[in-house]
Scaffold this active site. Structure first.
Site, mmCIF file in Angstrom:
data_model
loop_
_atom_site.group_PDB
_atom_site.id
_atom_site.type_symbol
_atom_site.label_atom_id
_atom_site.label_comp_id
_atom_site.label_asym_id
_atom_site.label_seq_id
_atom_site.Cartn_x
_atom_site.Cartn_y
_atom_site.Cartn_z
ATOM 1 N N CYS A 80 0.874 -1.181 0.000
ATOM 2 C CA CYS A 80 0.000 0.000 0.000
ATOM 3 C C CYS A 80 0.906 1.225 0.000
ATOM 4 C CB CYS A 80 -0.877 -0.016 1.250
ATOM 5 S SG CYS A 80 -1.867 1.465 1.398
ATOM 6 N N CYS A 232 -4.984 5.931 -4.594
ATOM 7 C CA CYS A 232 -4.304 4.653 -4.362
ATOM 8 C C CYS A 232 -2.845 4.865 -4.763
ATOM 9 C CB CYS A 232 -4.964 3.559 -5.191
ATOM 10 S SG CYS A 232 -4.083 2.004 -5.083
HETATM 11 N N1 LIG Z 1 -6.563 -2.317 -2.014
HETATM 12 C C1 LIG Z 1 -5.186 -2.597 -2.261
HETATM 13 C C2 LIG Z 1 -4.289 -2.281 -1.108
HETATM 14 C C3 LIG Z 1 -4.242 -0.836 -0.738
HETATM 15 C C4 LIG Z 1 -3.532 0.036 -1.796
HETATM 16 C C5 LIG Z 1 -3.413 1.438 -1.307
HETATM 17 N N2 LIG Z 1 -4.589 2.191 -1.169
HETATM 18 C C6 LIG Z 1 -2.264 2.220 -1.907
HETATM 19 O O1 LIG Z 1 -2.167 3.421 -1.584
HETATM 20 O O2 LIG Z 1 -1.415 1.668 -2.600
HETATM 21 C C7 LIG Z 1 -4.998 -4.089 -2.610
HETATM 22 O O3 LIG Z 1 -5.799 -4.920 -2.169
HETATM 23 O O4 LIG Z 1 -4.043 -4.398 -3.337
#
Ligand SMILES: N[C@@H](CCC[C@H](N)C(=O)O)C(=O)O
Length: 327
Positions: A80, A232
């Site tokens: 993340c 993200c």
């Molecule tokens: N939902 C993602 C993990 C979280 C990613 C995050 N928000 C970021 O900033 O990279 C997954 O399940 O891969």
């Protein structure tokens, strides 16, 4: 008392819990349950969040701590980007160090403290890696290829080109027009690929990127295990790599790119070293709330969040002012 933070990176929100403070550490099942309870938008703490970041100690050399990422639905993510910045800031302040590594599920990643973006807007740079396009690393199936790089997939959306890349969590990226970005396509595709489907058996984070100019992208992501988030970090890093690879004339490698998102913006720099890629992700690491609670509450099947002591910081107001002044 156990200290916890509510944090955000580009308004991608998390609770951050340092397990090393606990007299009795929480089991994996307890952490997953706690993540789902804390992050629930209706019944969770402070209106919920996108995930829980768990900090624990690392036995690796020159590494300050270990980060585990639990999505709002309880699934585990291998990485993340926005979360790593906030964990990086937490560890930098805890150990008074500015440059170090953090253990994540697949790699020990570089973290460094950047100059503040503005008063009370702390910034951190993190390494996003390892990068792979290999089918088994996403994983994906039934796409008739071993790597999906800038190819049309009519089953996803006619006329759009897609790239599947693990950084190392799985991402599906398409560079689209402003009209497609504004349509309901991202939500439909993100929903379809994050329920049982023949293509991505473990689900996938789906991002649409719009090229604003040769140094500026806008990225929106439908996240695996969460749904739409404000940003993200790994999605923006993956989109920057796809931009660098598919827009060779723009010379996207080694240059700072600005990546705007619904929650603000970050900066990325895509590196190519011999035959591998990695991405620098720079952005805010904001602590919105300091939270203290008796350890016994963390061990309850259904913790009473009204017994958690919550203190709001002034950092989110500073962040919002900074973003409004830099639009
Ligand atoms: N939902 C993602 C993990 C979280 C990613 C995050 N928000 C970021 O900033 O990279 C997954 O399940 O891969």
């Amino acid at each position: 008392m156990v200290y916890m933070q509510k944090v955000h990176g580009s308004q991608n929100t998390f609770f951050l819990l340092d397990q090393t403070q606990l007299k009795q550490t929480l089991s994996q099942a307890e952490l997953v349950r706690l993540a789902k309870q804390l992050t629930n938008a209706k019944t969770g703490l402070l209106g919920g969040a996108d995930g829980l970041l768990v900090v624990s100690s690392s036995s690796h050399q020159n590494v300050l701590g270990k980060m585990q990422v639990i999505n709002a639905d309880g699934s585990i993510a291998s990485m993340c980007g926005n979360g790593l910045r906030t964990v990086g800031r937490y560890l930098a302040e805890k150990y008074h160090q500015n440059s170090f590594k953090v253990e994540t599920q697949q790699a020990d990643l570089k973290v460094s403290v950047e100059p503040d973006w503005a008063e009370s807007v702390k910034a951190i740079s993190v390494e996003i890696s390892p990068v792979s396009f290999a089918k088994q690393d996403l994983p994906f199936a039934q796409l008739n290829c071993s790597k999906l790089i800038n190819q049309e997939v009519p089953a996803f959306a006619p006329g759009l080109k897609f790239t599947a890349v693990a950084v190392p969590n799985p991402h599906l990226i398409s560079i689209v027009s402003a009209e497609v970005l504004a349509s309901s396509l991202l939500e439909k595709l993100g929903t379809k690929l994050n329920q049982p489907n023949p293509y991505f058996p473990d689900g996938v984070n789906v991002s649409f990127a719009q090229v604003i100019d040769s140094r500026h992208l806008f990225v929106r992501t439908f996240e695996r295990g969460v749904g739409f988030t404000n940003a993200c970090g790994t999605g923006m890093s993956a989109a920057s790599l796809v931009f660098a690879l598919t827009h060779q004339q723009e010379k996207g490698f080694n240059h700072l790119l600005t990546v705007s998102n619904p929650g603000g913006f970050v900066q990325t720099r895509v590196h190519q070293q011999e035959n591998h890629y990695w991405i620098e992700l720079i952005g805010n690491a904001t602590v919105t709330h300091n939270i203290n609670a008796d350890e016994s509450l963390f061990h309850q099947d259904l913790p009473d969040f009204s017994l958690f002591q919550v203190e709001q910081t002034s950092e989110n107001a500073a962040y919002q002012a900074f973003i409004s002044n830099n639009k």
